[in-house]
Design a protein around this motif. Structure first.
Motif, PDB file in Angstrom:
ATOM      1  N   MET A 159      35.244  70.091   9.760  1.00 63.23           N
ATOM      2  CA  MET A 159      36.055  70.673  10.809  1.00 63.23           C
ATOM      3  C   MET A 159      37.235  69.750  11.096  1.00 63.23           C
ATOM      4  SD  MET A 159      35.079  71.370  14.827  1.00 63.23           S
ATOM      5  CE  MET A 159      33.996  72.729  14.545  1.00 63.23           C
ATOM      6  N   ASP A 160      38.414  70.346  11.202  1.00 68.03           N
ATOM      7  CA  ASP A 160      39.599  69.578  11.577  1.00 68.03           C
ATOM      8  C   ASP A 160      39.452  69.089  13.009  1.00 68.03           C
ATOM      9  OD1 ASP A 160      40.761  70.164   9.139  1.00 68.03           O
ATOM     10  OD2 ASP A 160      41.809  71.936   9.910  1.00 68.03           O
ATOM     11  N   LYS A 161      40.056  67.943  13.298  1.00 61.06           N
ATOM     12  CA  LYS A 161      40.053  67.442  14.678  1.00 61.06           C
ATOM     13  C   LYS A 161      41.246  68.044  15.410  1.00 61.06           C
ATOM     14  CE  LYS A 161      37.294  63.449  14.714  1.00 61.06           C
ATOM     15  NZ  LYS A 161      36.932  62.327  15.529  1.00 61.06           N
ATOM     16  N   THR A 162      40.987  68.446  16.641  1.00 57.76           N
ATOM     17  CA  THR A 162      42.059  68.943  17.495  1.00 57.76           C
ATOM     18  C   THR A 162      42.582  67.785  18.347  1.00 57.76           C
ATOM     19  OG1 THR A 162      40.593  69.493  19.325  1.00 57.76           O
ATOM     20  CG2 THR A 162      40.912  71.201  17.629  1.00 57.76           C
ATOM     21  N   ASN A 163      43.690  68.015  19.048  1.00 59.18           N
ATOM     22  CA  ASN A 163      44.214  66.983  19.941  1.00 59.18           C
ATOM     23  C   ASN A 163      43.198  66.623  21.024  1.00 59.18           C
ATOM     24  OD1 ASN A 163      46.643  66.657  18.613  1.00 59.18           O
ATOM     25  ND2 ASN A 163      47.717  68.134  19.890  1.00 59.18           N
ATOM     26  N   VAL A 164      42.442  67.614  21.490  1.00 64.38           N
ATOM     27  CA  VAL A 164      41.404  67.349  22.497  1.00 64.38           C
ATOM     28  C   VAL A 164      40.393  66.348  21.941  1.00 64.38           C
ATOM     29  CG1 VAL A 164      39.464  68.369  23.758  1.00 64.38           C
ATOM     30  CG2 VAL A 164      41.672  69.544  23.699  1.00 64.38           C
ATOM     31  N   MET A 165      39.950  66.560  20.711  1.00 56.72           N
ATOM     32  CA  MET A 165      38.977  65.657  20.099  1.00 56.72           C
ATOM     33  C   MET A 165      39.563  64.259  19.919  1.00 56.72           C
ATOM     34  SD  MET A 165      37.409  68.199  17.238  1.00 56.72           S
ATOM     35  CE  MET A 165      36.767  69.811  17.664  1.00 56.72           C
ATOM     36  N   ARG A 166      40.821  64.193  19.525  1.00 53.24           N
ATOM     37  CA  ARG A 166      41.465  62.882  19.367  1.00 53.24           C
ATOM     38  C   ARG A 166      41.591  62.167  20.718  1.00 53.24           C
ATOM     39  NH1 ARG A 166      43.723  65.610  14.983  1.00 53.24           N
ATOM     40  NH2 ARG A 166      45.373  66.656  16.122  1.00 53.24           N
ATOM     41  N   LEU A 167      41.918  62.915  21.764  1.00 50.43           N
ATOM     42  CA  LEU A 167      42.001  62.306  23.101  1.00 50.43           C
ATOM     43  C   LEU A 167      40.640  61.787  23.545  1.00 50.43           C
ATOM     44  CD1 LEU A 167      44.348  64.874  24.891  1.00 50.43           C
ATOM     45  CD2 LEU A 167      44.838  62.456  24.473  1.00 50.43           C
ATOM     46  N   LEU A 168      39.587  62.581  23.328  1.00 52.99           N
ATOM     47  CA  LEU A 168      38.236  62.137  23.695  1.00 52.99           C
ATOM     48  C   LEU A 168      37.836  60.904  22.893  1.00 52.99           C
ATOM     49  CD1 LEU A 168      36.482  65.612  24.032  1.00 52.99           C
ATOM     50  CD2 LEU A 168      37.013  64.009  25.892  1.00 52.99           C
ATOM     51  N   ASP A 169      38.153  60.900  21.594  1.00 47.13           N
ATOM     52  CA  ASP A 169      37.873  59.717  20.774  1.00 47.13           C
ATOM     53  C   ASP A 169      38.576  58.494  21.354  1.00 47.13           C
ATOM     54  OD1 ASP A 169      36.337  61.219  18.988  1.00 47.13           O
ATOM     55  OD2 ASP A 169      37.953  61.407  17.497  1.00 47.13           O
ATOM     56  N   GLY A 170      39.845  58.660  21.742  1.00 45.01           N
ATOM     57  CA  GLY A 170      40.634  57.557  22.287  1.00 45.01           C
ATOM     58  C   GLY A 170      40.091  57.037  23.609  1.00 45.01           C
ATOM     59  N   MET A 171      39.451  57.922  24.383  1.00 45.22           N
ATOM     60  CA  MET A 171      38.865  57.530  25.669  1.00 45.22           C
ATOM     61  C   MET A 171      37.440  57.010  25.496  1.00 45.22           C
ATOM     62  SD  MET A 171      40.149  60.415  28.402  1.00 45.22           S
ATOM     63  CE  MET A 171      40.313  61.872  27.384  1.00 45.22           C
ATOM     64  N   GLY A 172      36.907  57.115  24.278  1.00 44.15           N
ATOM     65  CA  GLY A 172      35.534  56.683  24.039  1.00 44.15           C
ATOM     66  C   GLY A 172      34.503  57.600  24.678  1.00 44.15           C
ATOM     67  N   ILE A 173      34.852  58.866  24.845  1.00 37.74           N
ATOM     68  CA  ILE A 173      33.953  59.831  25.480  1.00 37.74           C
ATOM     69  C   ILE A 173      33.260  60.639  24.383  1.00 37.74           C
ATOM     70  CG2 ILE A 173      33.811  61.859  26.981  1.00 37.74           C
ATOM     71  CD1 ILE A 173      36.162  60.657  28.567  1.00 37.74           C
ATOM     72  N   PRO A 174      31.923  60.640  24.382  1.00 36.93           N
ATOM     73  CA  PRO A 174      31.197  61.354  23.330  1.00 36.93           C
ATOM     74  C   PRO A 174      31.260  62.872  23.504  1.00 36.93           C
ATOM     75  CG  PRO A 174      29.648  60.430  24.902  1.00 36.93           C
ATOM     76  CD  PRO A 174      31.015  59.951  25.309  1.00 36.93           C
ATOM     77  N   TYR A 175      31.268  63.565  22.370  1.00 38.31           N
ATOM     78  CA  TYR A 175      31.262  65.028  22.360  1.00 38.31           C
ATOM     79  C   TYR A 175      30.697  65.480  21.019  1.00 38.31           C
ATOM     80  CZ  TYR A 175      35.261  64.553  19.278  1.00 38.31           C
ATOM     81  OH  TYR A 175      36.071  64.203  18.227  1.00 38.31           O
ATOM     82  N   THR A 176      30.314  66.725  20.969  1.00 40.17           N
ATOM     83  CA  THR A 176      29.874  67.329  19.715  1.00 40.17           C
ATOM     84  C   THR A 176      30.844  68.453  19.392  1.00 40.17           C
ATOM     85  OG1 THR A 176      27.562  66.854  20.234  1.00 40.17           O
ATOM     86  CG2 THR A 176      27.981  68.536  18.550  1.00 40.17           C
ATOM     87  N   PRO A 177      31.495  68.401  18.217  1.00 36.68           N
ATOM     88  CA  PRO A 177      32.383  69.510  17.859  1.00 36.68           C
ATOM     89  C   PRO A 177      31.577  70.766  17.567  1.00 36.68           C
ATOM     90  CG  PRO A 177      32.323  67.870  16.105  1.00 36.68           C
ATOM     91  CD  PRO A 177      31.453  67.361  17.207  1.00 36.68           C
ATOM     92  N   ARG A 178      32.057  71.893  18.027  1.00 39.76           N
ATOM     93  CA  ARG A 178      31.424  73.188  17.798  1.00 39.76           C
ATOM     94  C   ARG A 178      32.510  74.150  17.329  1.00 39.76           C
ATOM     95  NH1 ARG A 178      26.550  73.881  20.625  1.00 39.76           N
ATOM     96  NH2 ARG A 178      26.422  75.703  19.275  1.00 39.76           N
ATOM     97  N   SER A 179      32.095  75.236  16.712  1.00 40.93           N
ATOM     98  CA  SER A 179      33.087  76.227  16.287  1.00 40.93           C
ATOM     99  C   SER A 179      32.452  77.600  16.197  1.00 40.93           C
ATOM    100  CB  SER A 179      33.699  75.845  14.940  1.00 40.93           C
ATOM    101  OG  SER A 179      32.714  75.902  13.927  1.00 40.93           O
TER     102      SER A 179
END
Length: 156
Positions: free
Chosen positions: A1-21
Motif C-alpha cells: 500500500m502506498d503511504k499517504t500524507n496522513v501516514m507520513r505525518l503520523l510516522d513523523g510524530m511517532g504515532i502508531p497506526y495500522t494502514p487499512r484499505s
C-alpha cells in the motif's frame, strides 16, 4: 500500500497506526459501505465532516459513519450560534482533501476539531488516511495526540 500524507505525518510524530484499505471504484462508497468492504463494524469507522459557523470560522467533526451530524449539537460543542456543512466544491481548496478522502489529520490549516464521544467506547477507530480507499486504524488517544480535539455528543 502506498503511504499517504496522513501516514507520513503520523510516522513523523511517532504515532502508531495500522494502514487499512478498501477497493475504491469509480464512485465513492458511503462510509457504511466502506466499513462493510473492510469487514468492520460501522460504529468503529469514523467520517470527517467540515463545517462553517455563523462566525465564518471552520470546524471539523469526526463521527461514526452510520450516524448523522446534529448541526445543533455540533454548534453548541464549538460555541457557535449555528453551523452549516461545507459545500463539496469548497472542501479541496480549504482542506487539501476531496469528498470521501477527508481526514482530520494533515489539513492545509488546523481547525478546531471535535470527535463524537462514542469514540471512548472503541479500543481503536478507523478513519480516512486522506485518499479515497485508504484508511488508518489507531487508538482514540493517539488520534488526540495527532490532532488537538475535544469530545462531545455530536450525533442526531
Amino acid at each position: 500500500m502506498d503511504k499517504t500524507n496522513v501516514m507520513r505525518l503520523l510516522d513523523g510524530m511517532g504515532i502508531p497506526y495500522t494502514p487499512r484499505s478498501y477497493p475504491a471504484g469509480d464512485s465513492v462508497p458511503s462510509g457504511v459501505e466502506a466499513a462493510r468492504l473492510m469487514g468492520e463494524d460501522p460504529s468503529h469507522v469514523f467520517k470527517t465532516l467540515v463545517t462553517q459557523g455563523a462566525s465564518r470560522r471552520y470546524y471539523v467533526f469526526v463521527i461514526p459513519v452510520g450516524e448523522e451530524l446534529s448541526l445543533k449539537k455540533a454548534a453548541a460543542a464549538v460555541g457557535e450560534k449555528s453551523i452549516a456543512m461545507l459545500k463539496s466544491k469548497d472542501l479541496l481548496p480549504l482542506t487539501g482533501y476531496v469528498h470521501g478522502g477527508c481526514s482530520p489529520i494533515g489539513m492545509k490549516k488546523p481547525f478546531p476539531t471535535a470527535v463524537d464521544e462514542t469514540v471512548e467506547l472503541c479500543d481503536t477507530i478507523i478513519f480516512s488516511a486522506g485518499k479515497i480507499g485508504y484508511q488508518v486504524e489507531m487508538t482514540p488517544a493517539d488520534l488526540q495526540r495527532a490532532v488537538p480535539c475535544t469530545l462531545a455528543d455530536l450525533t442526531a
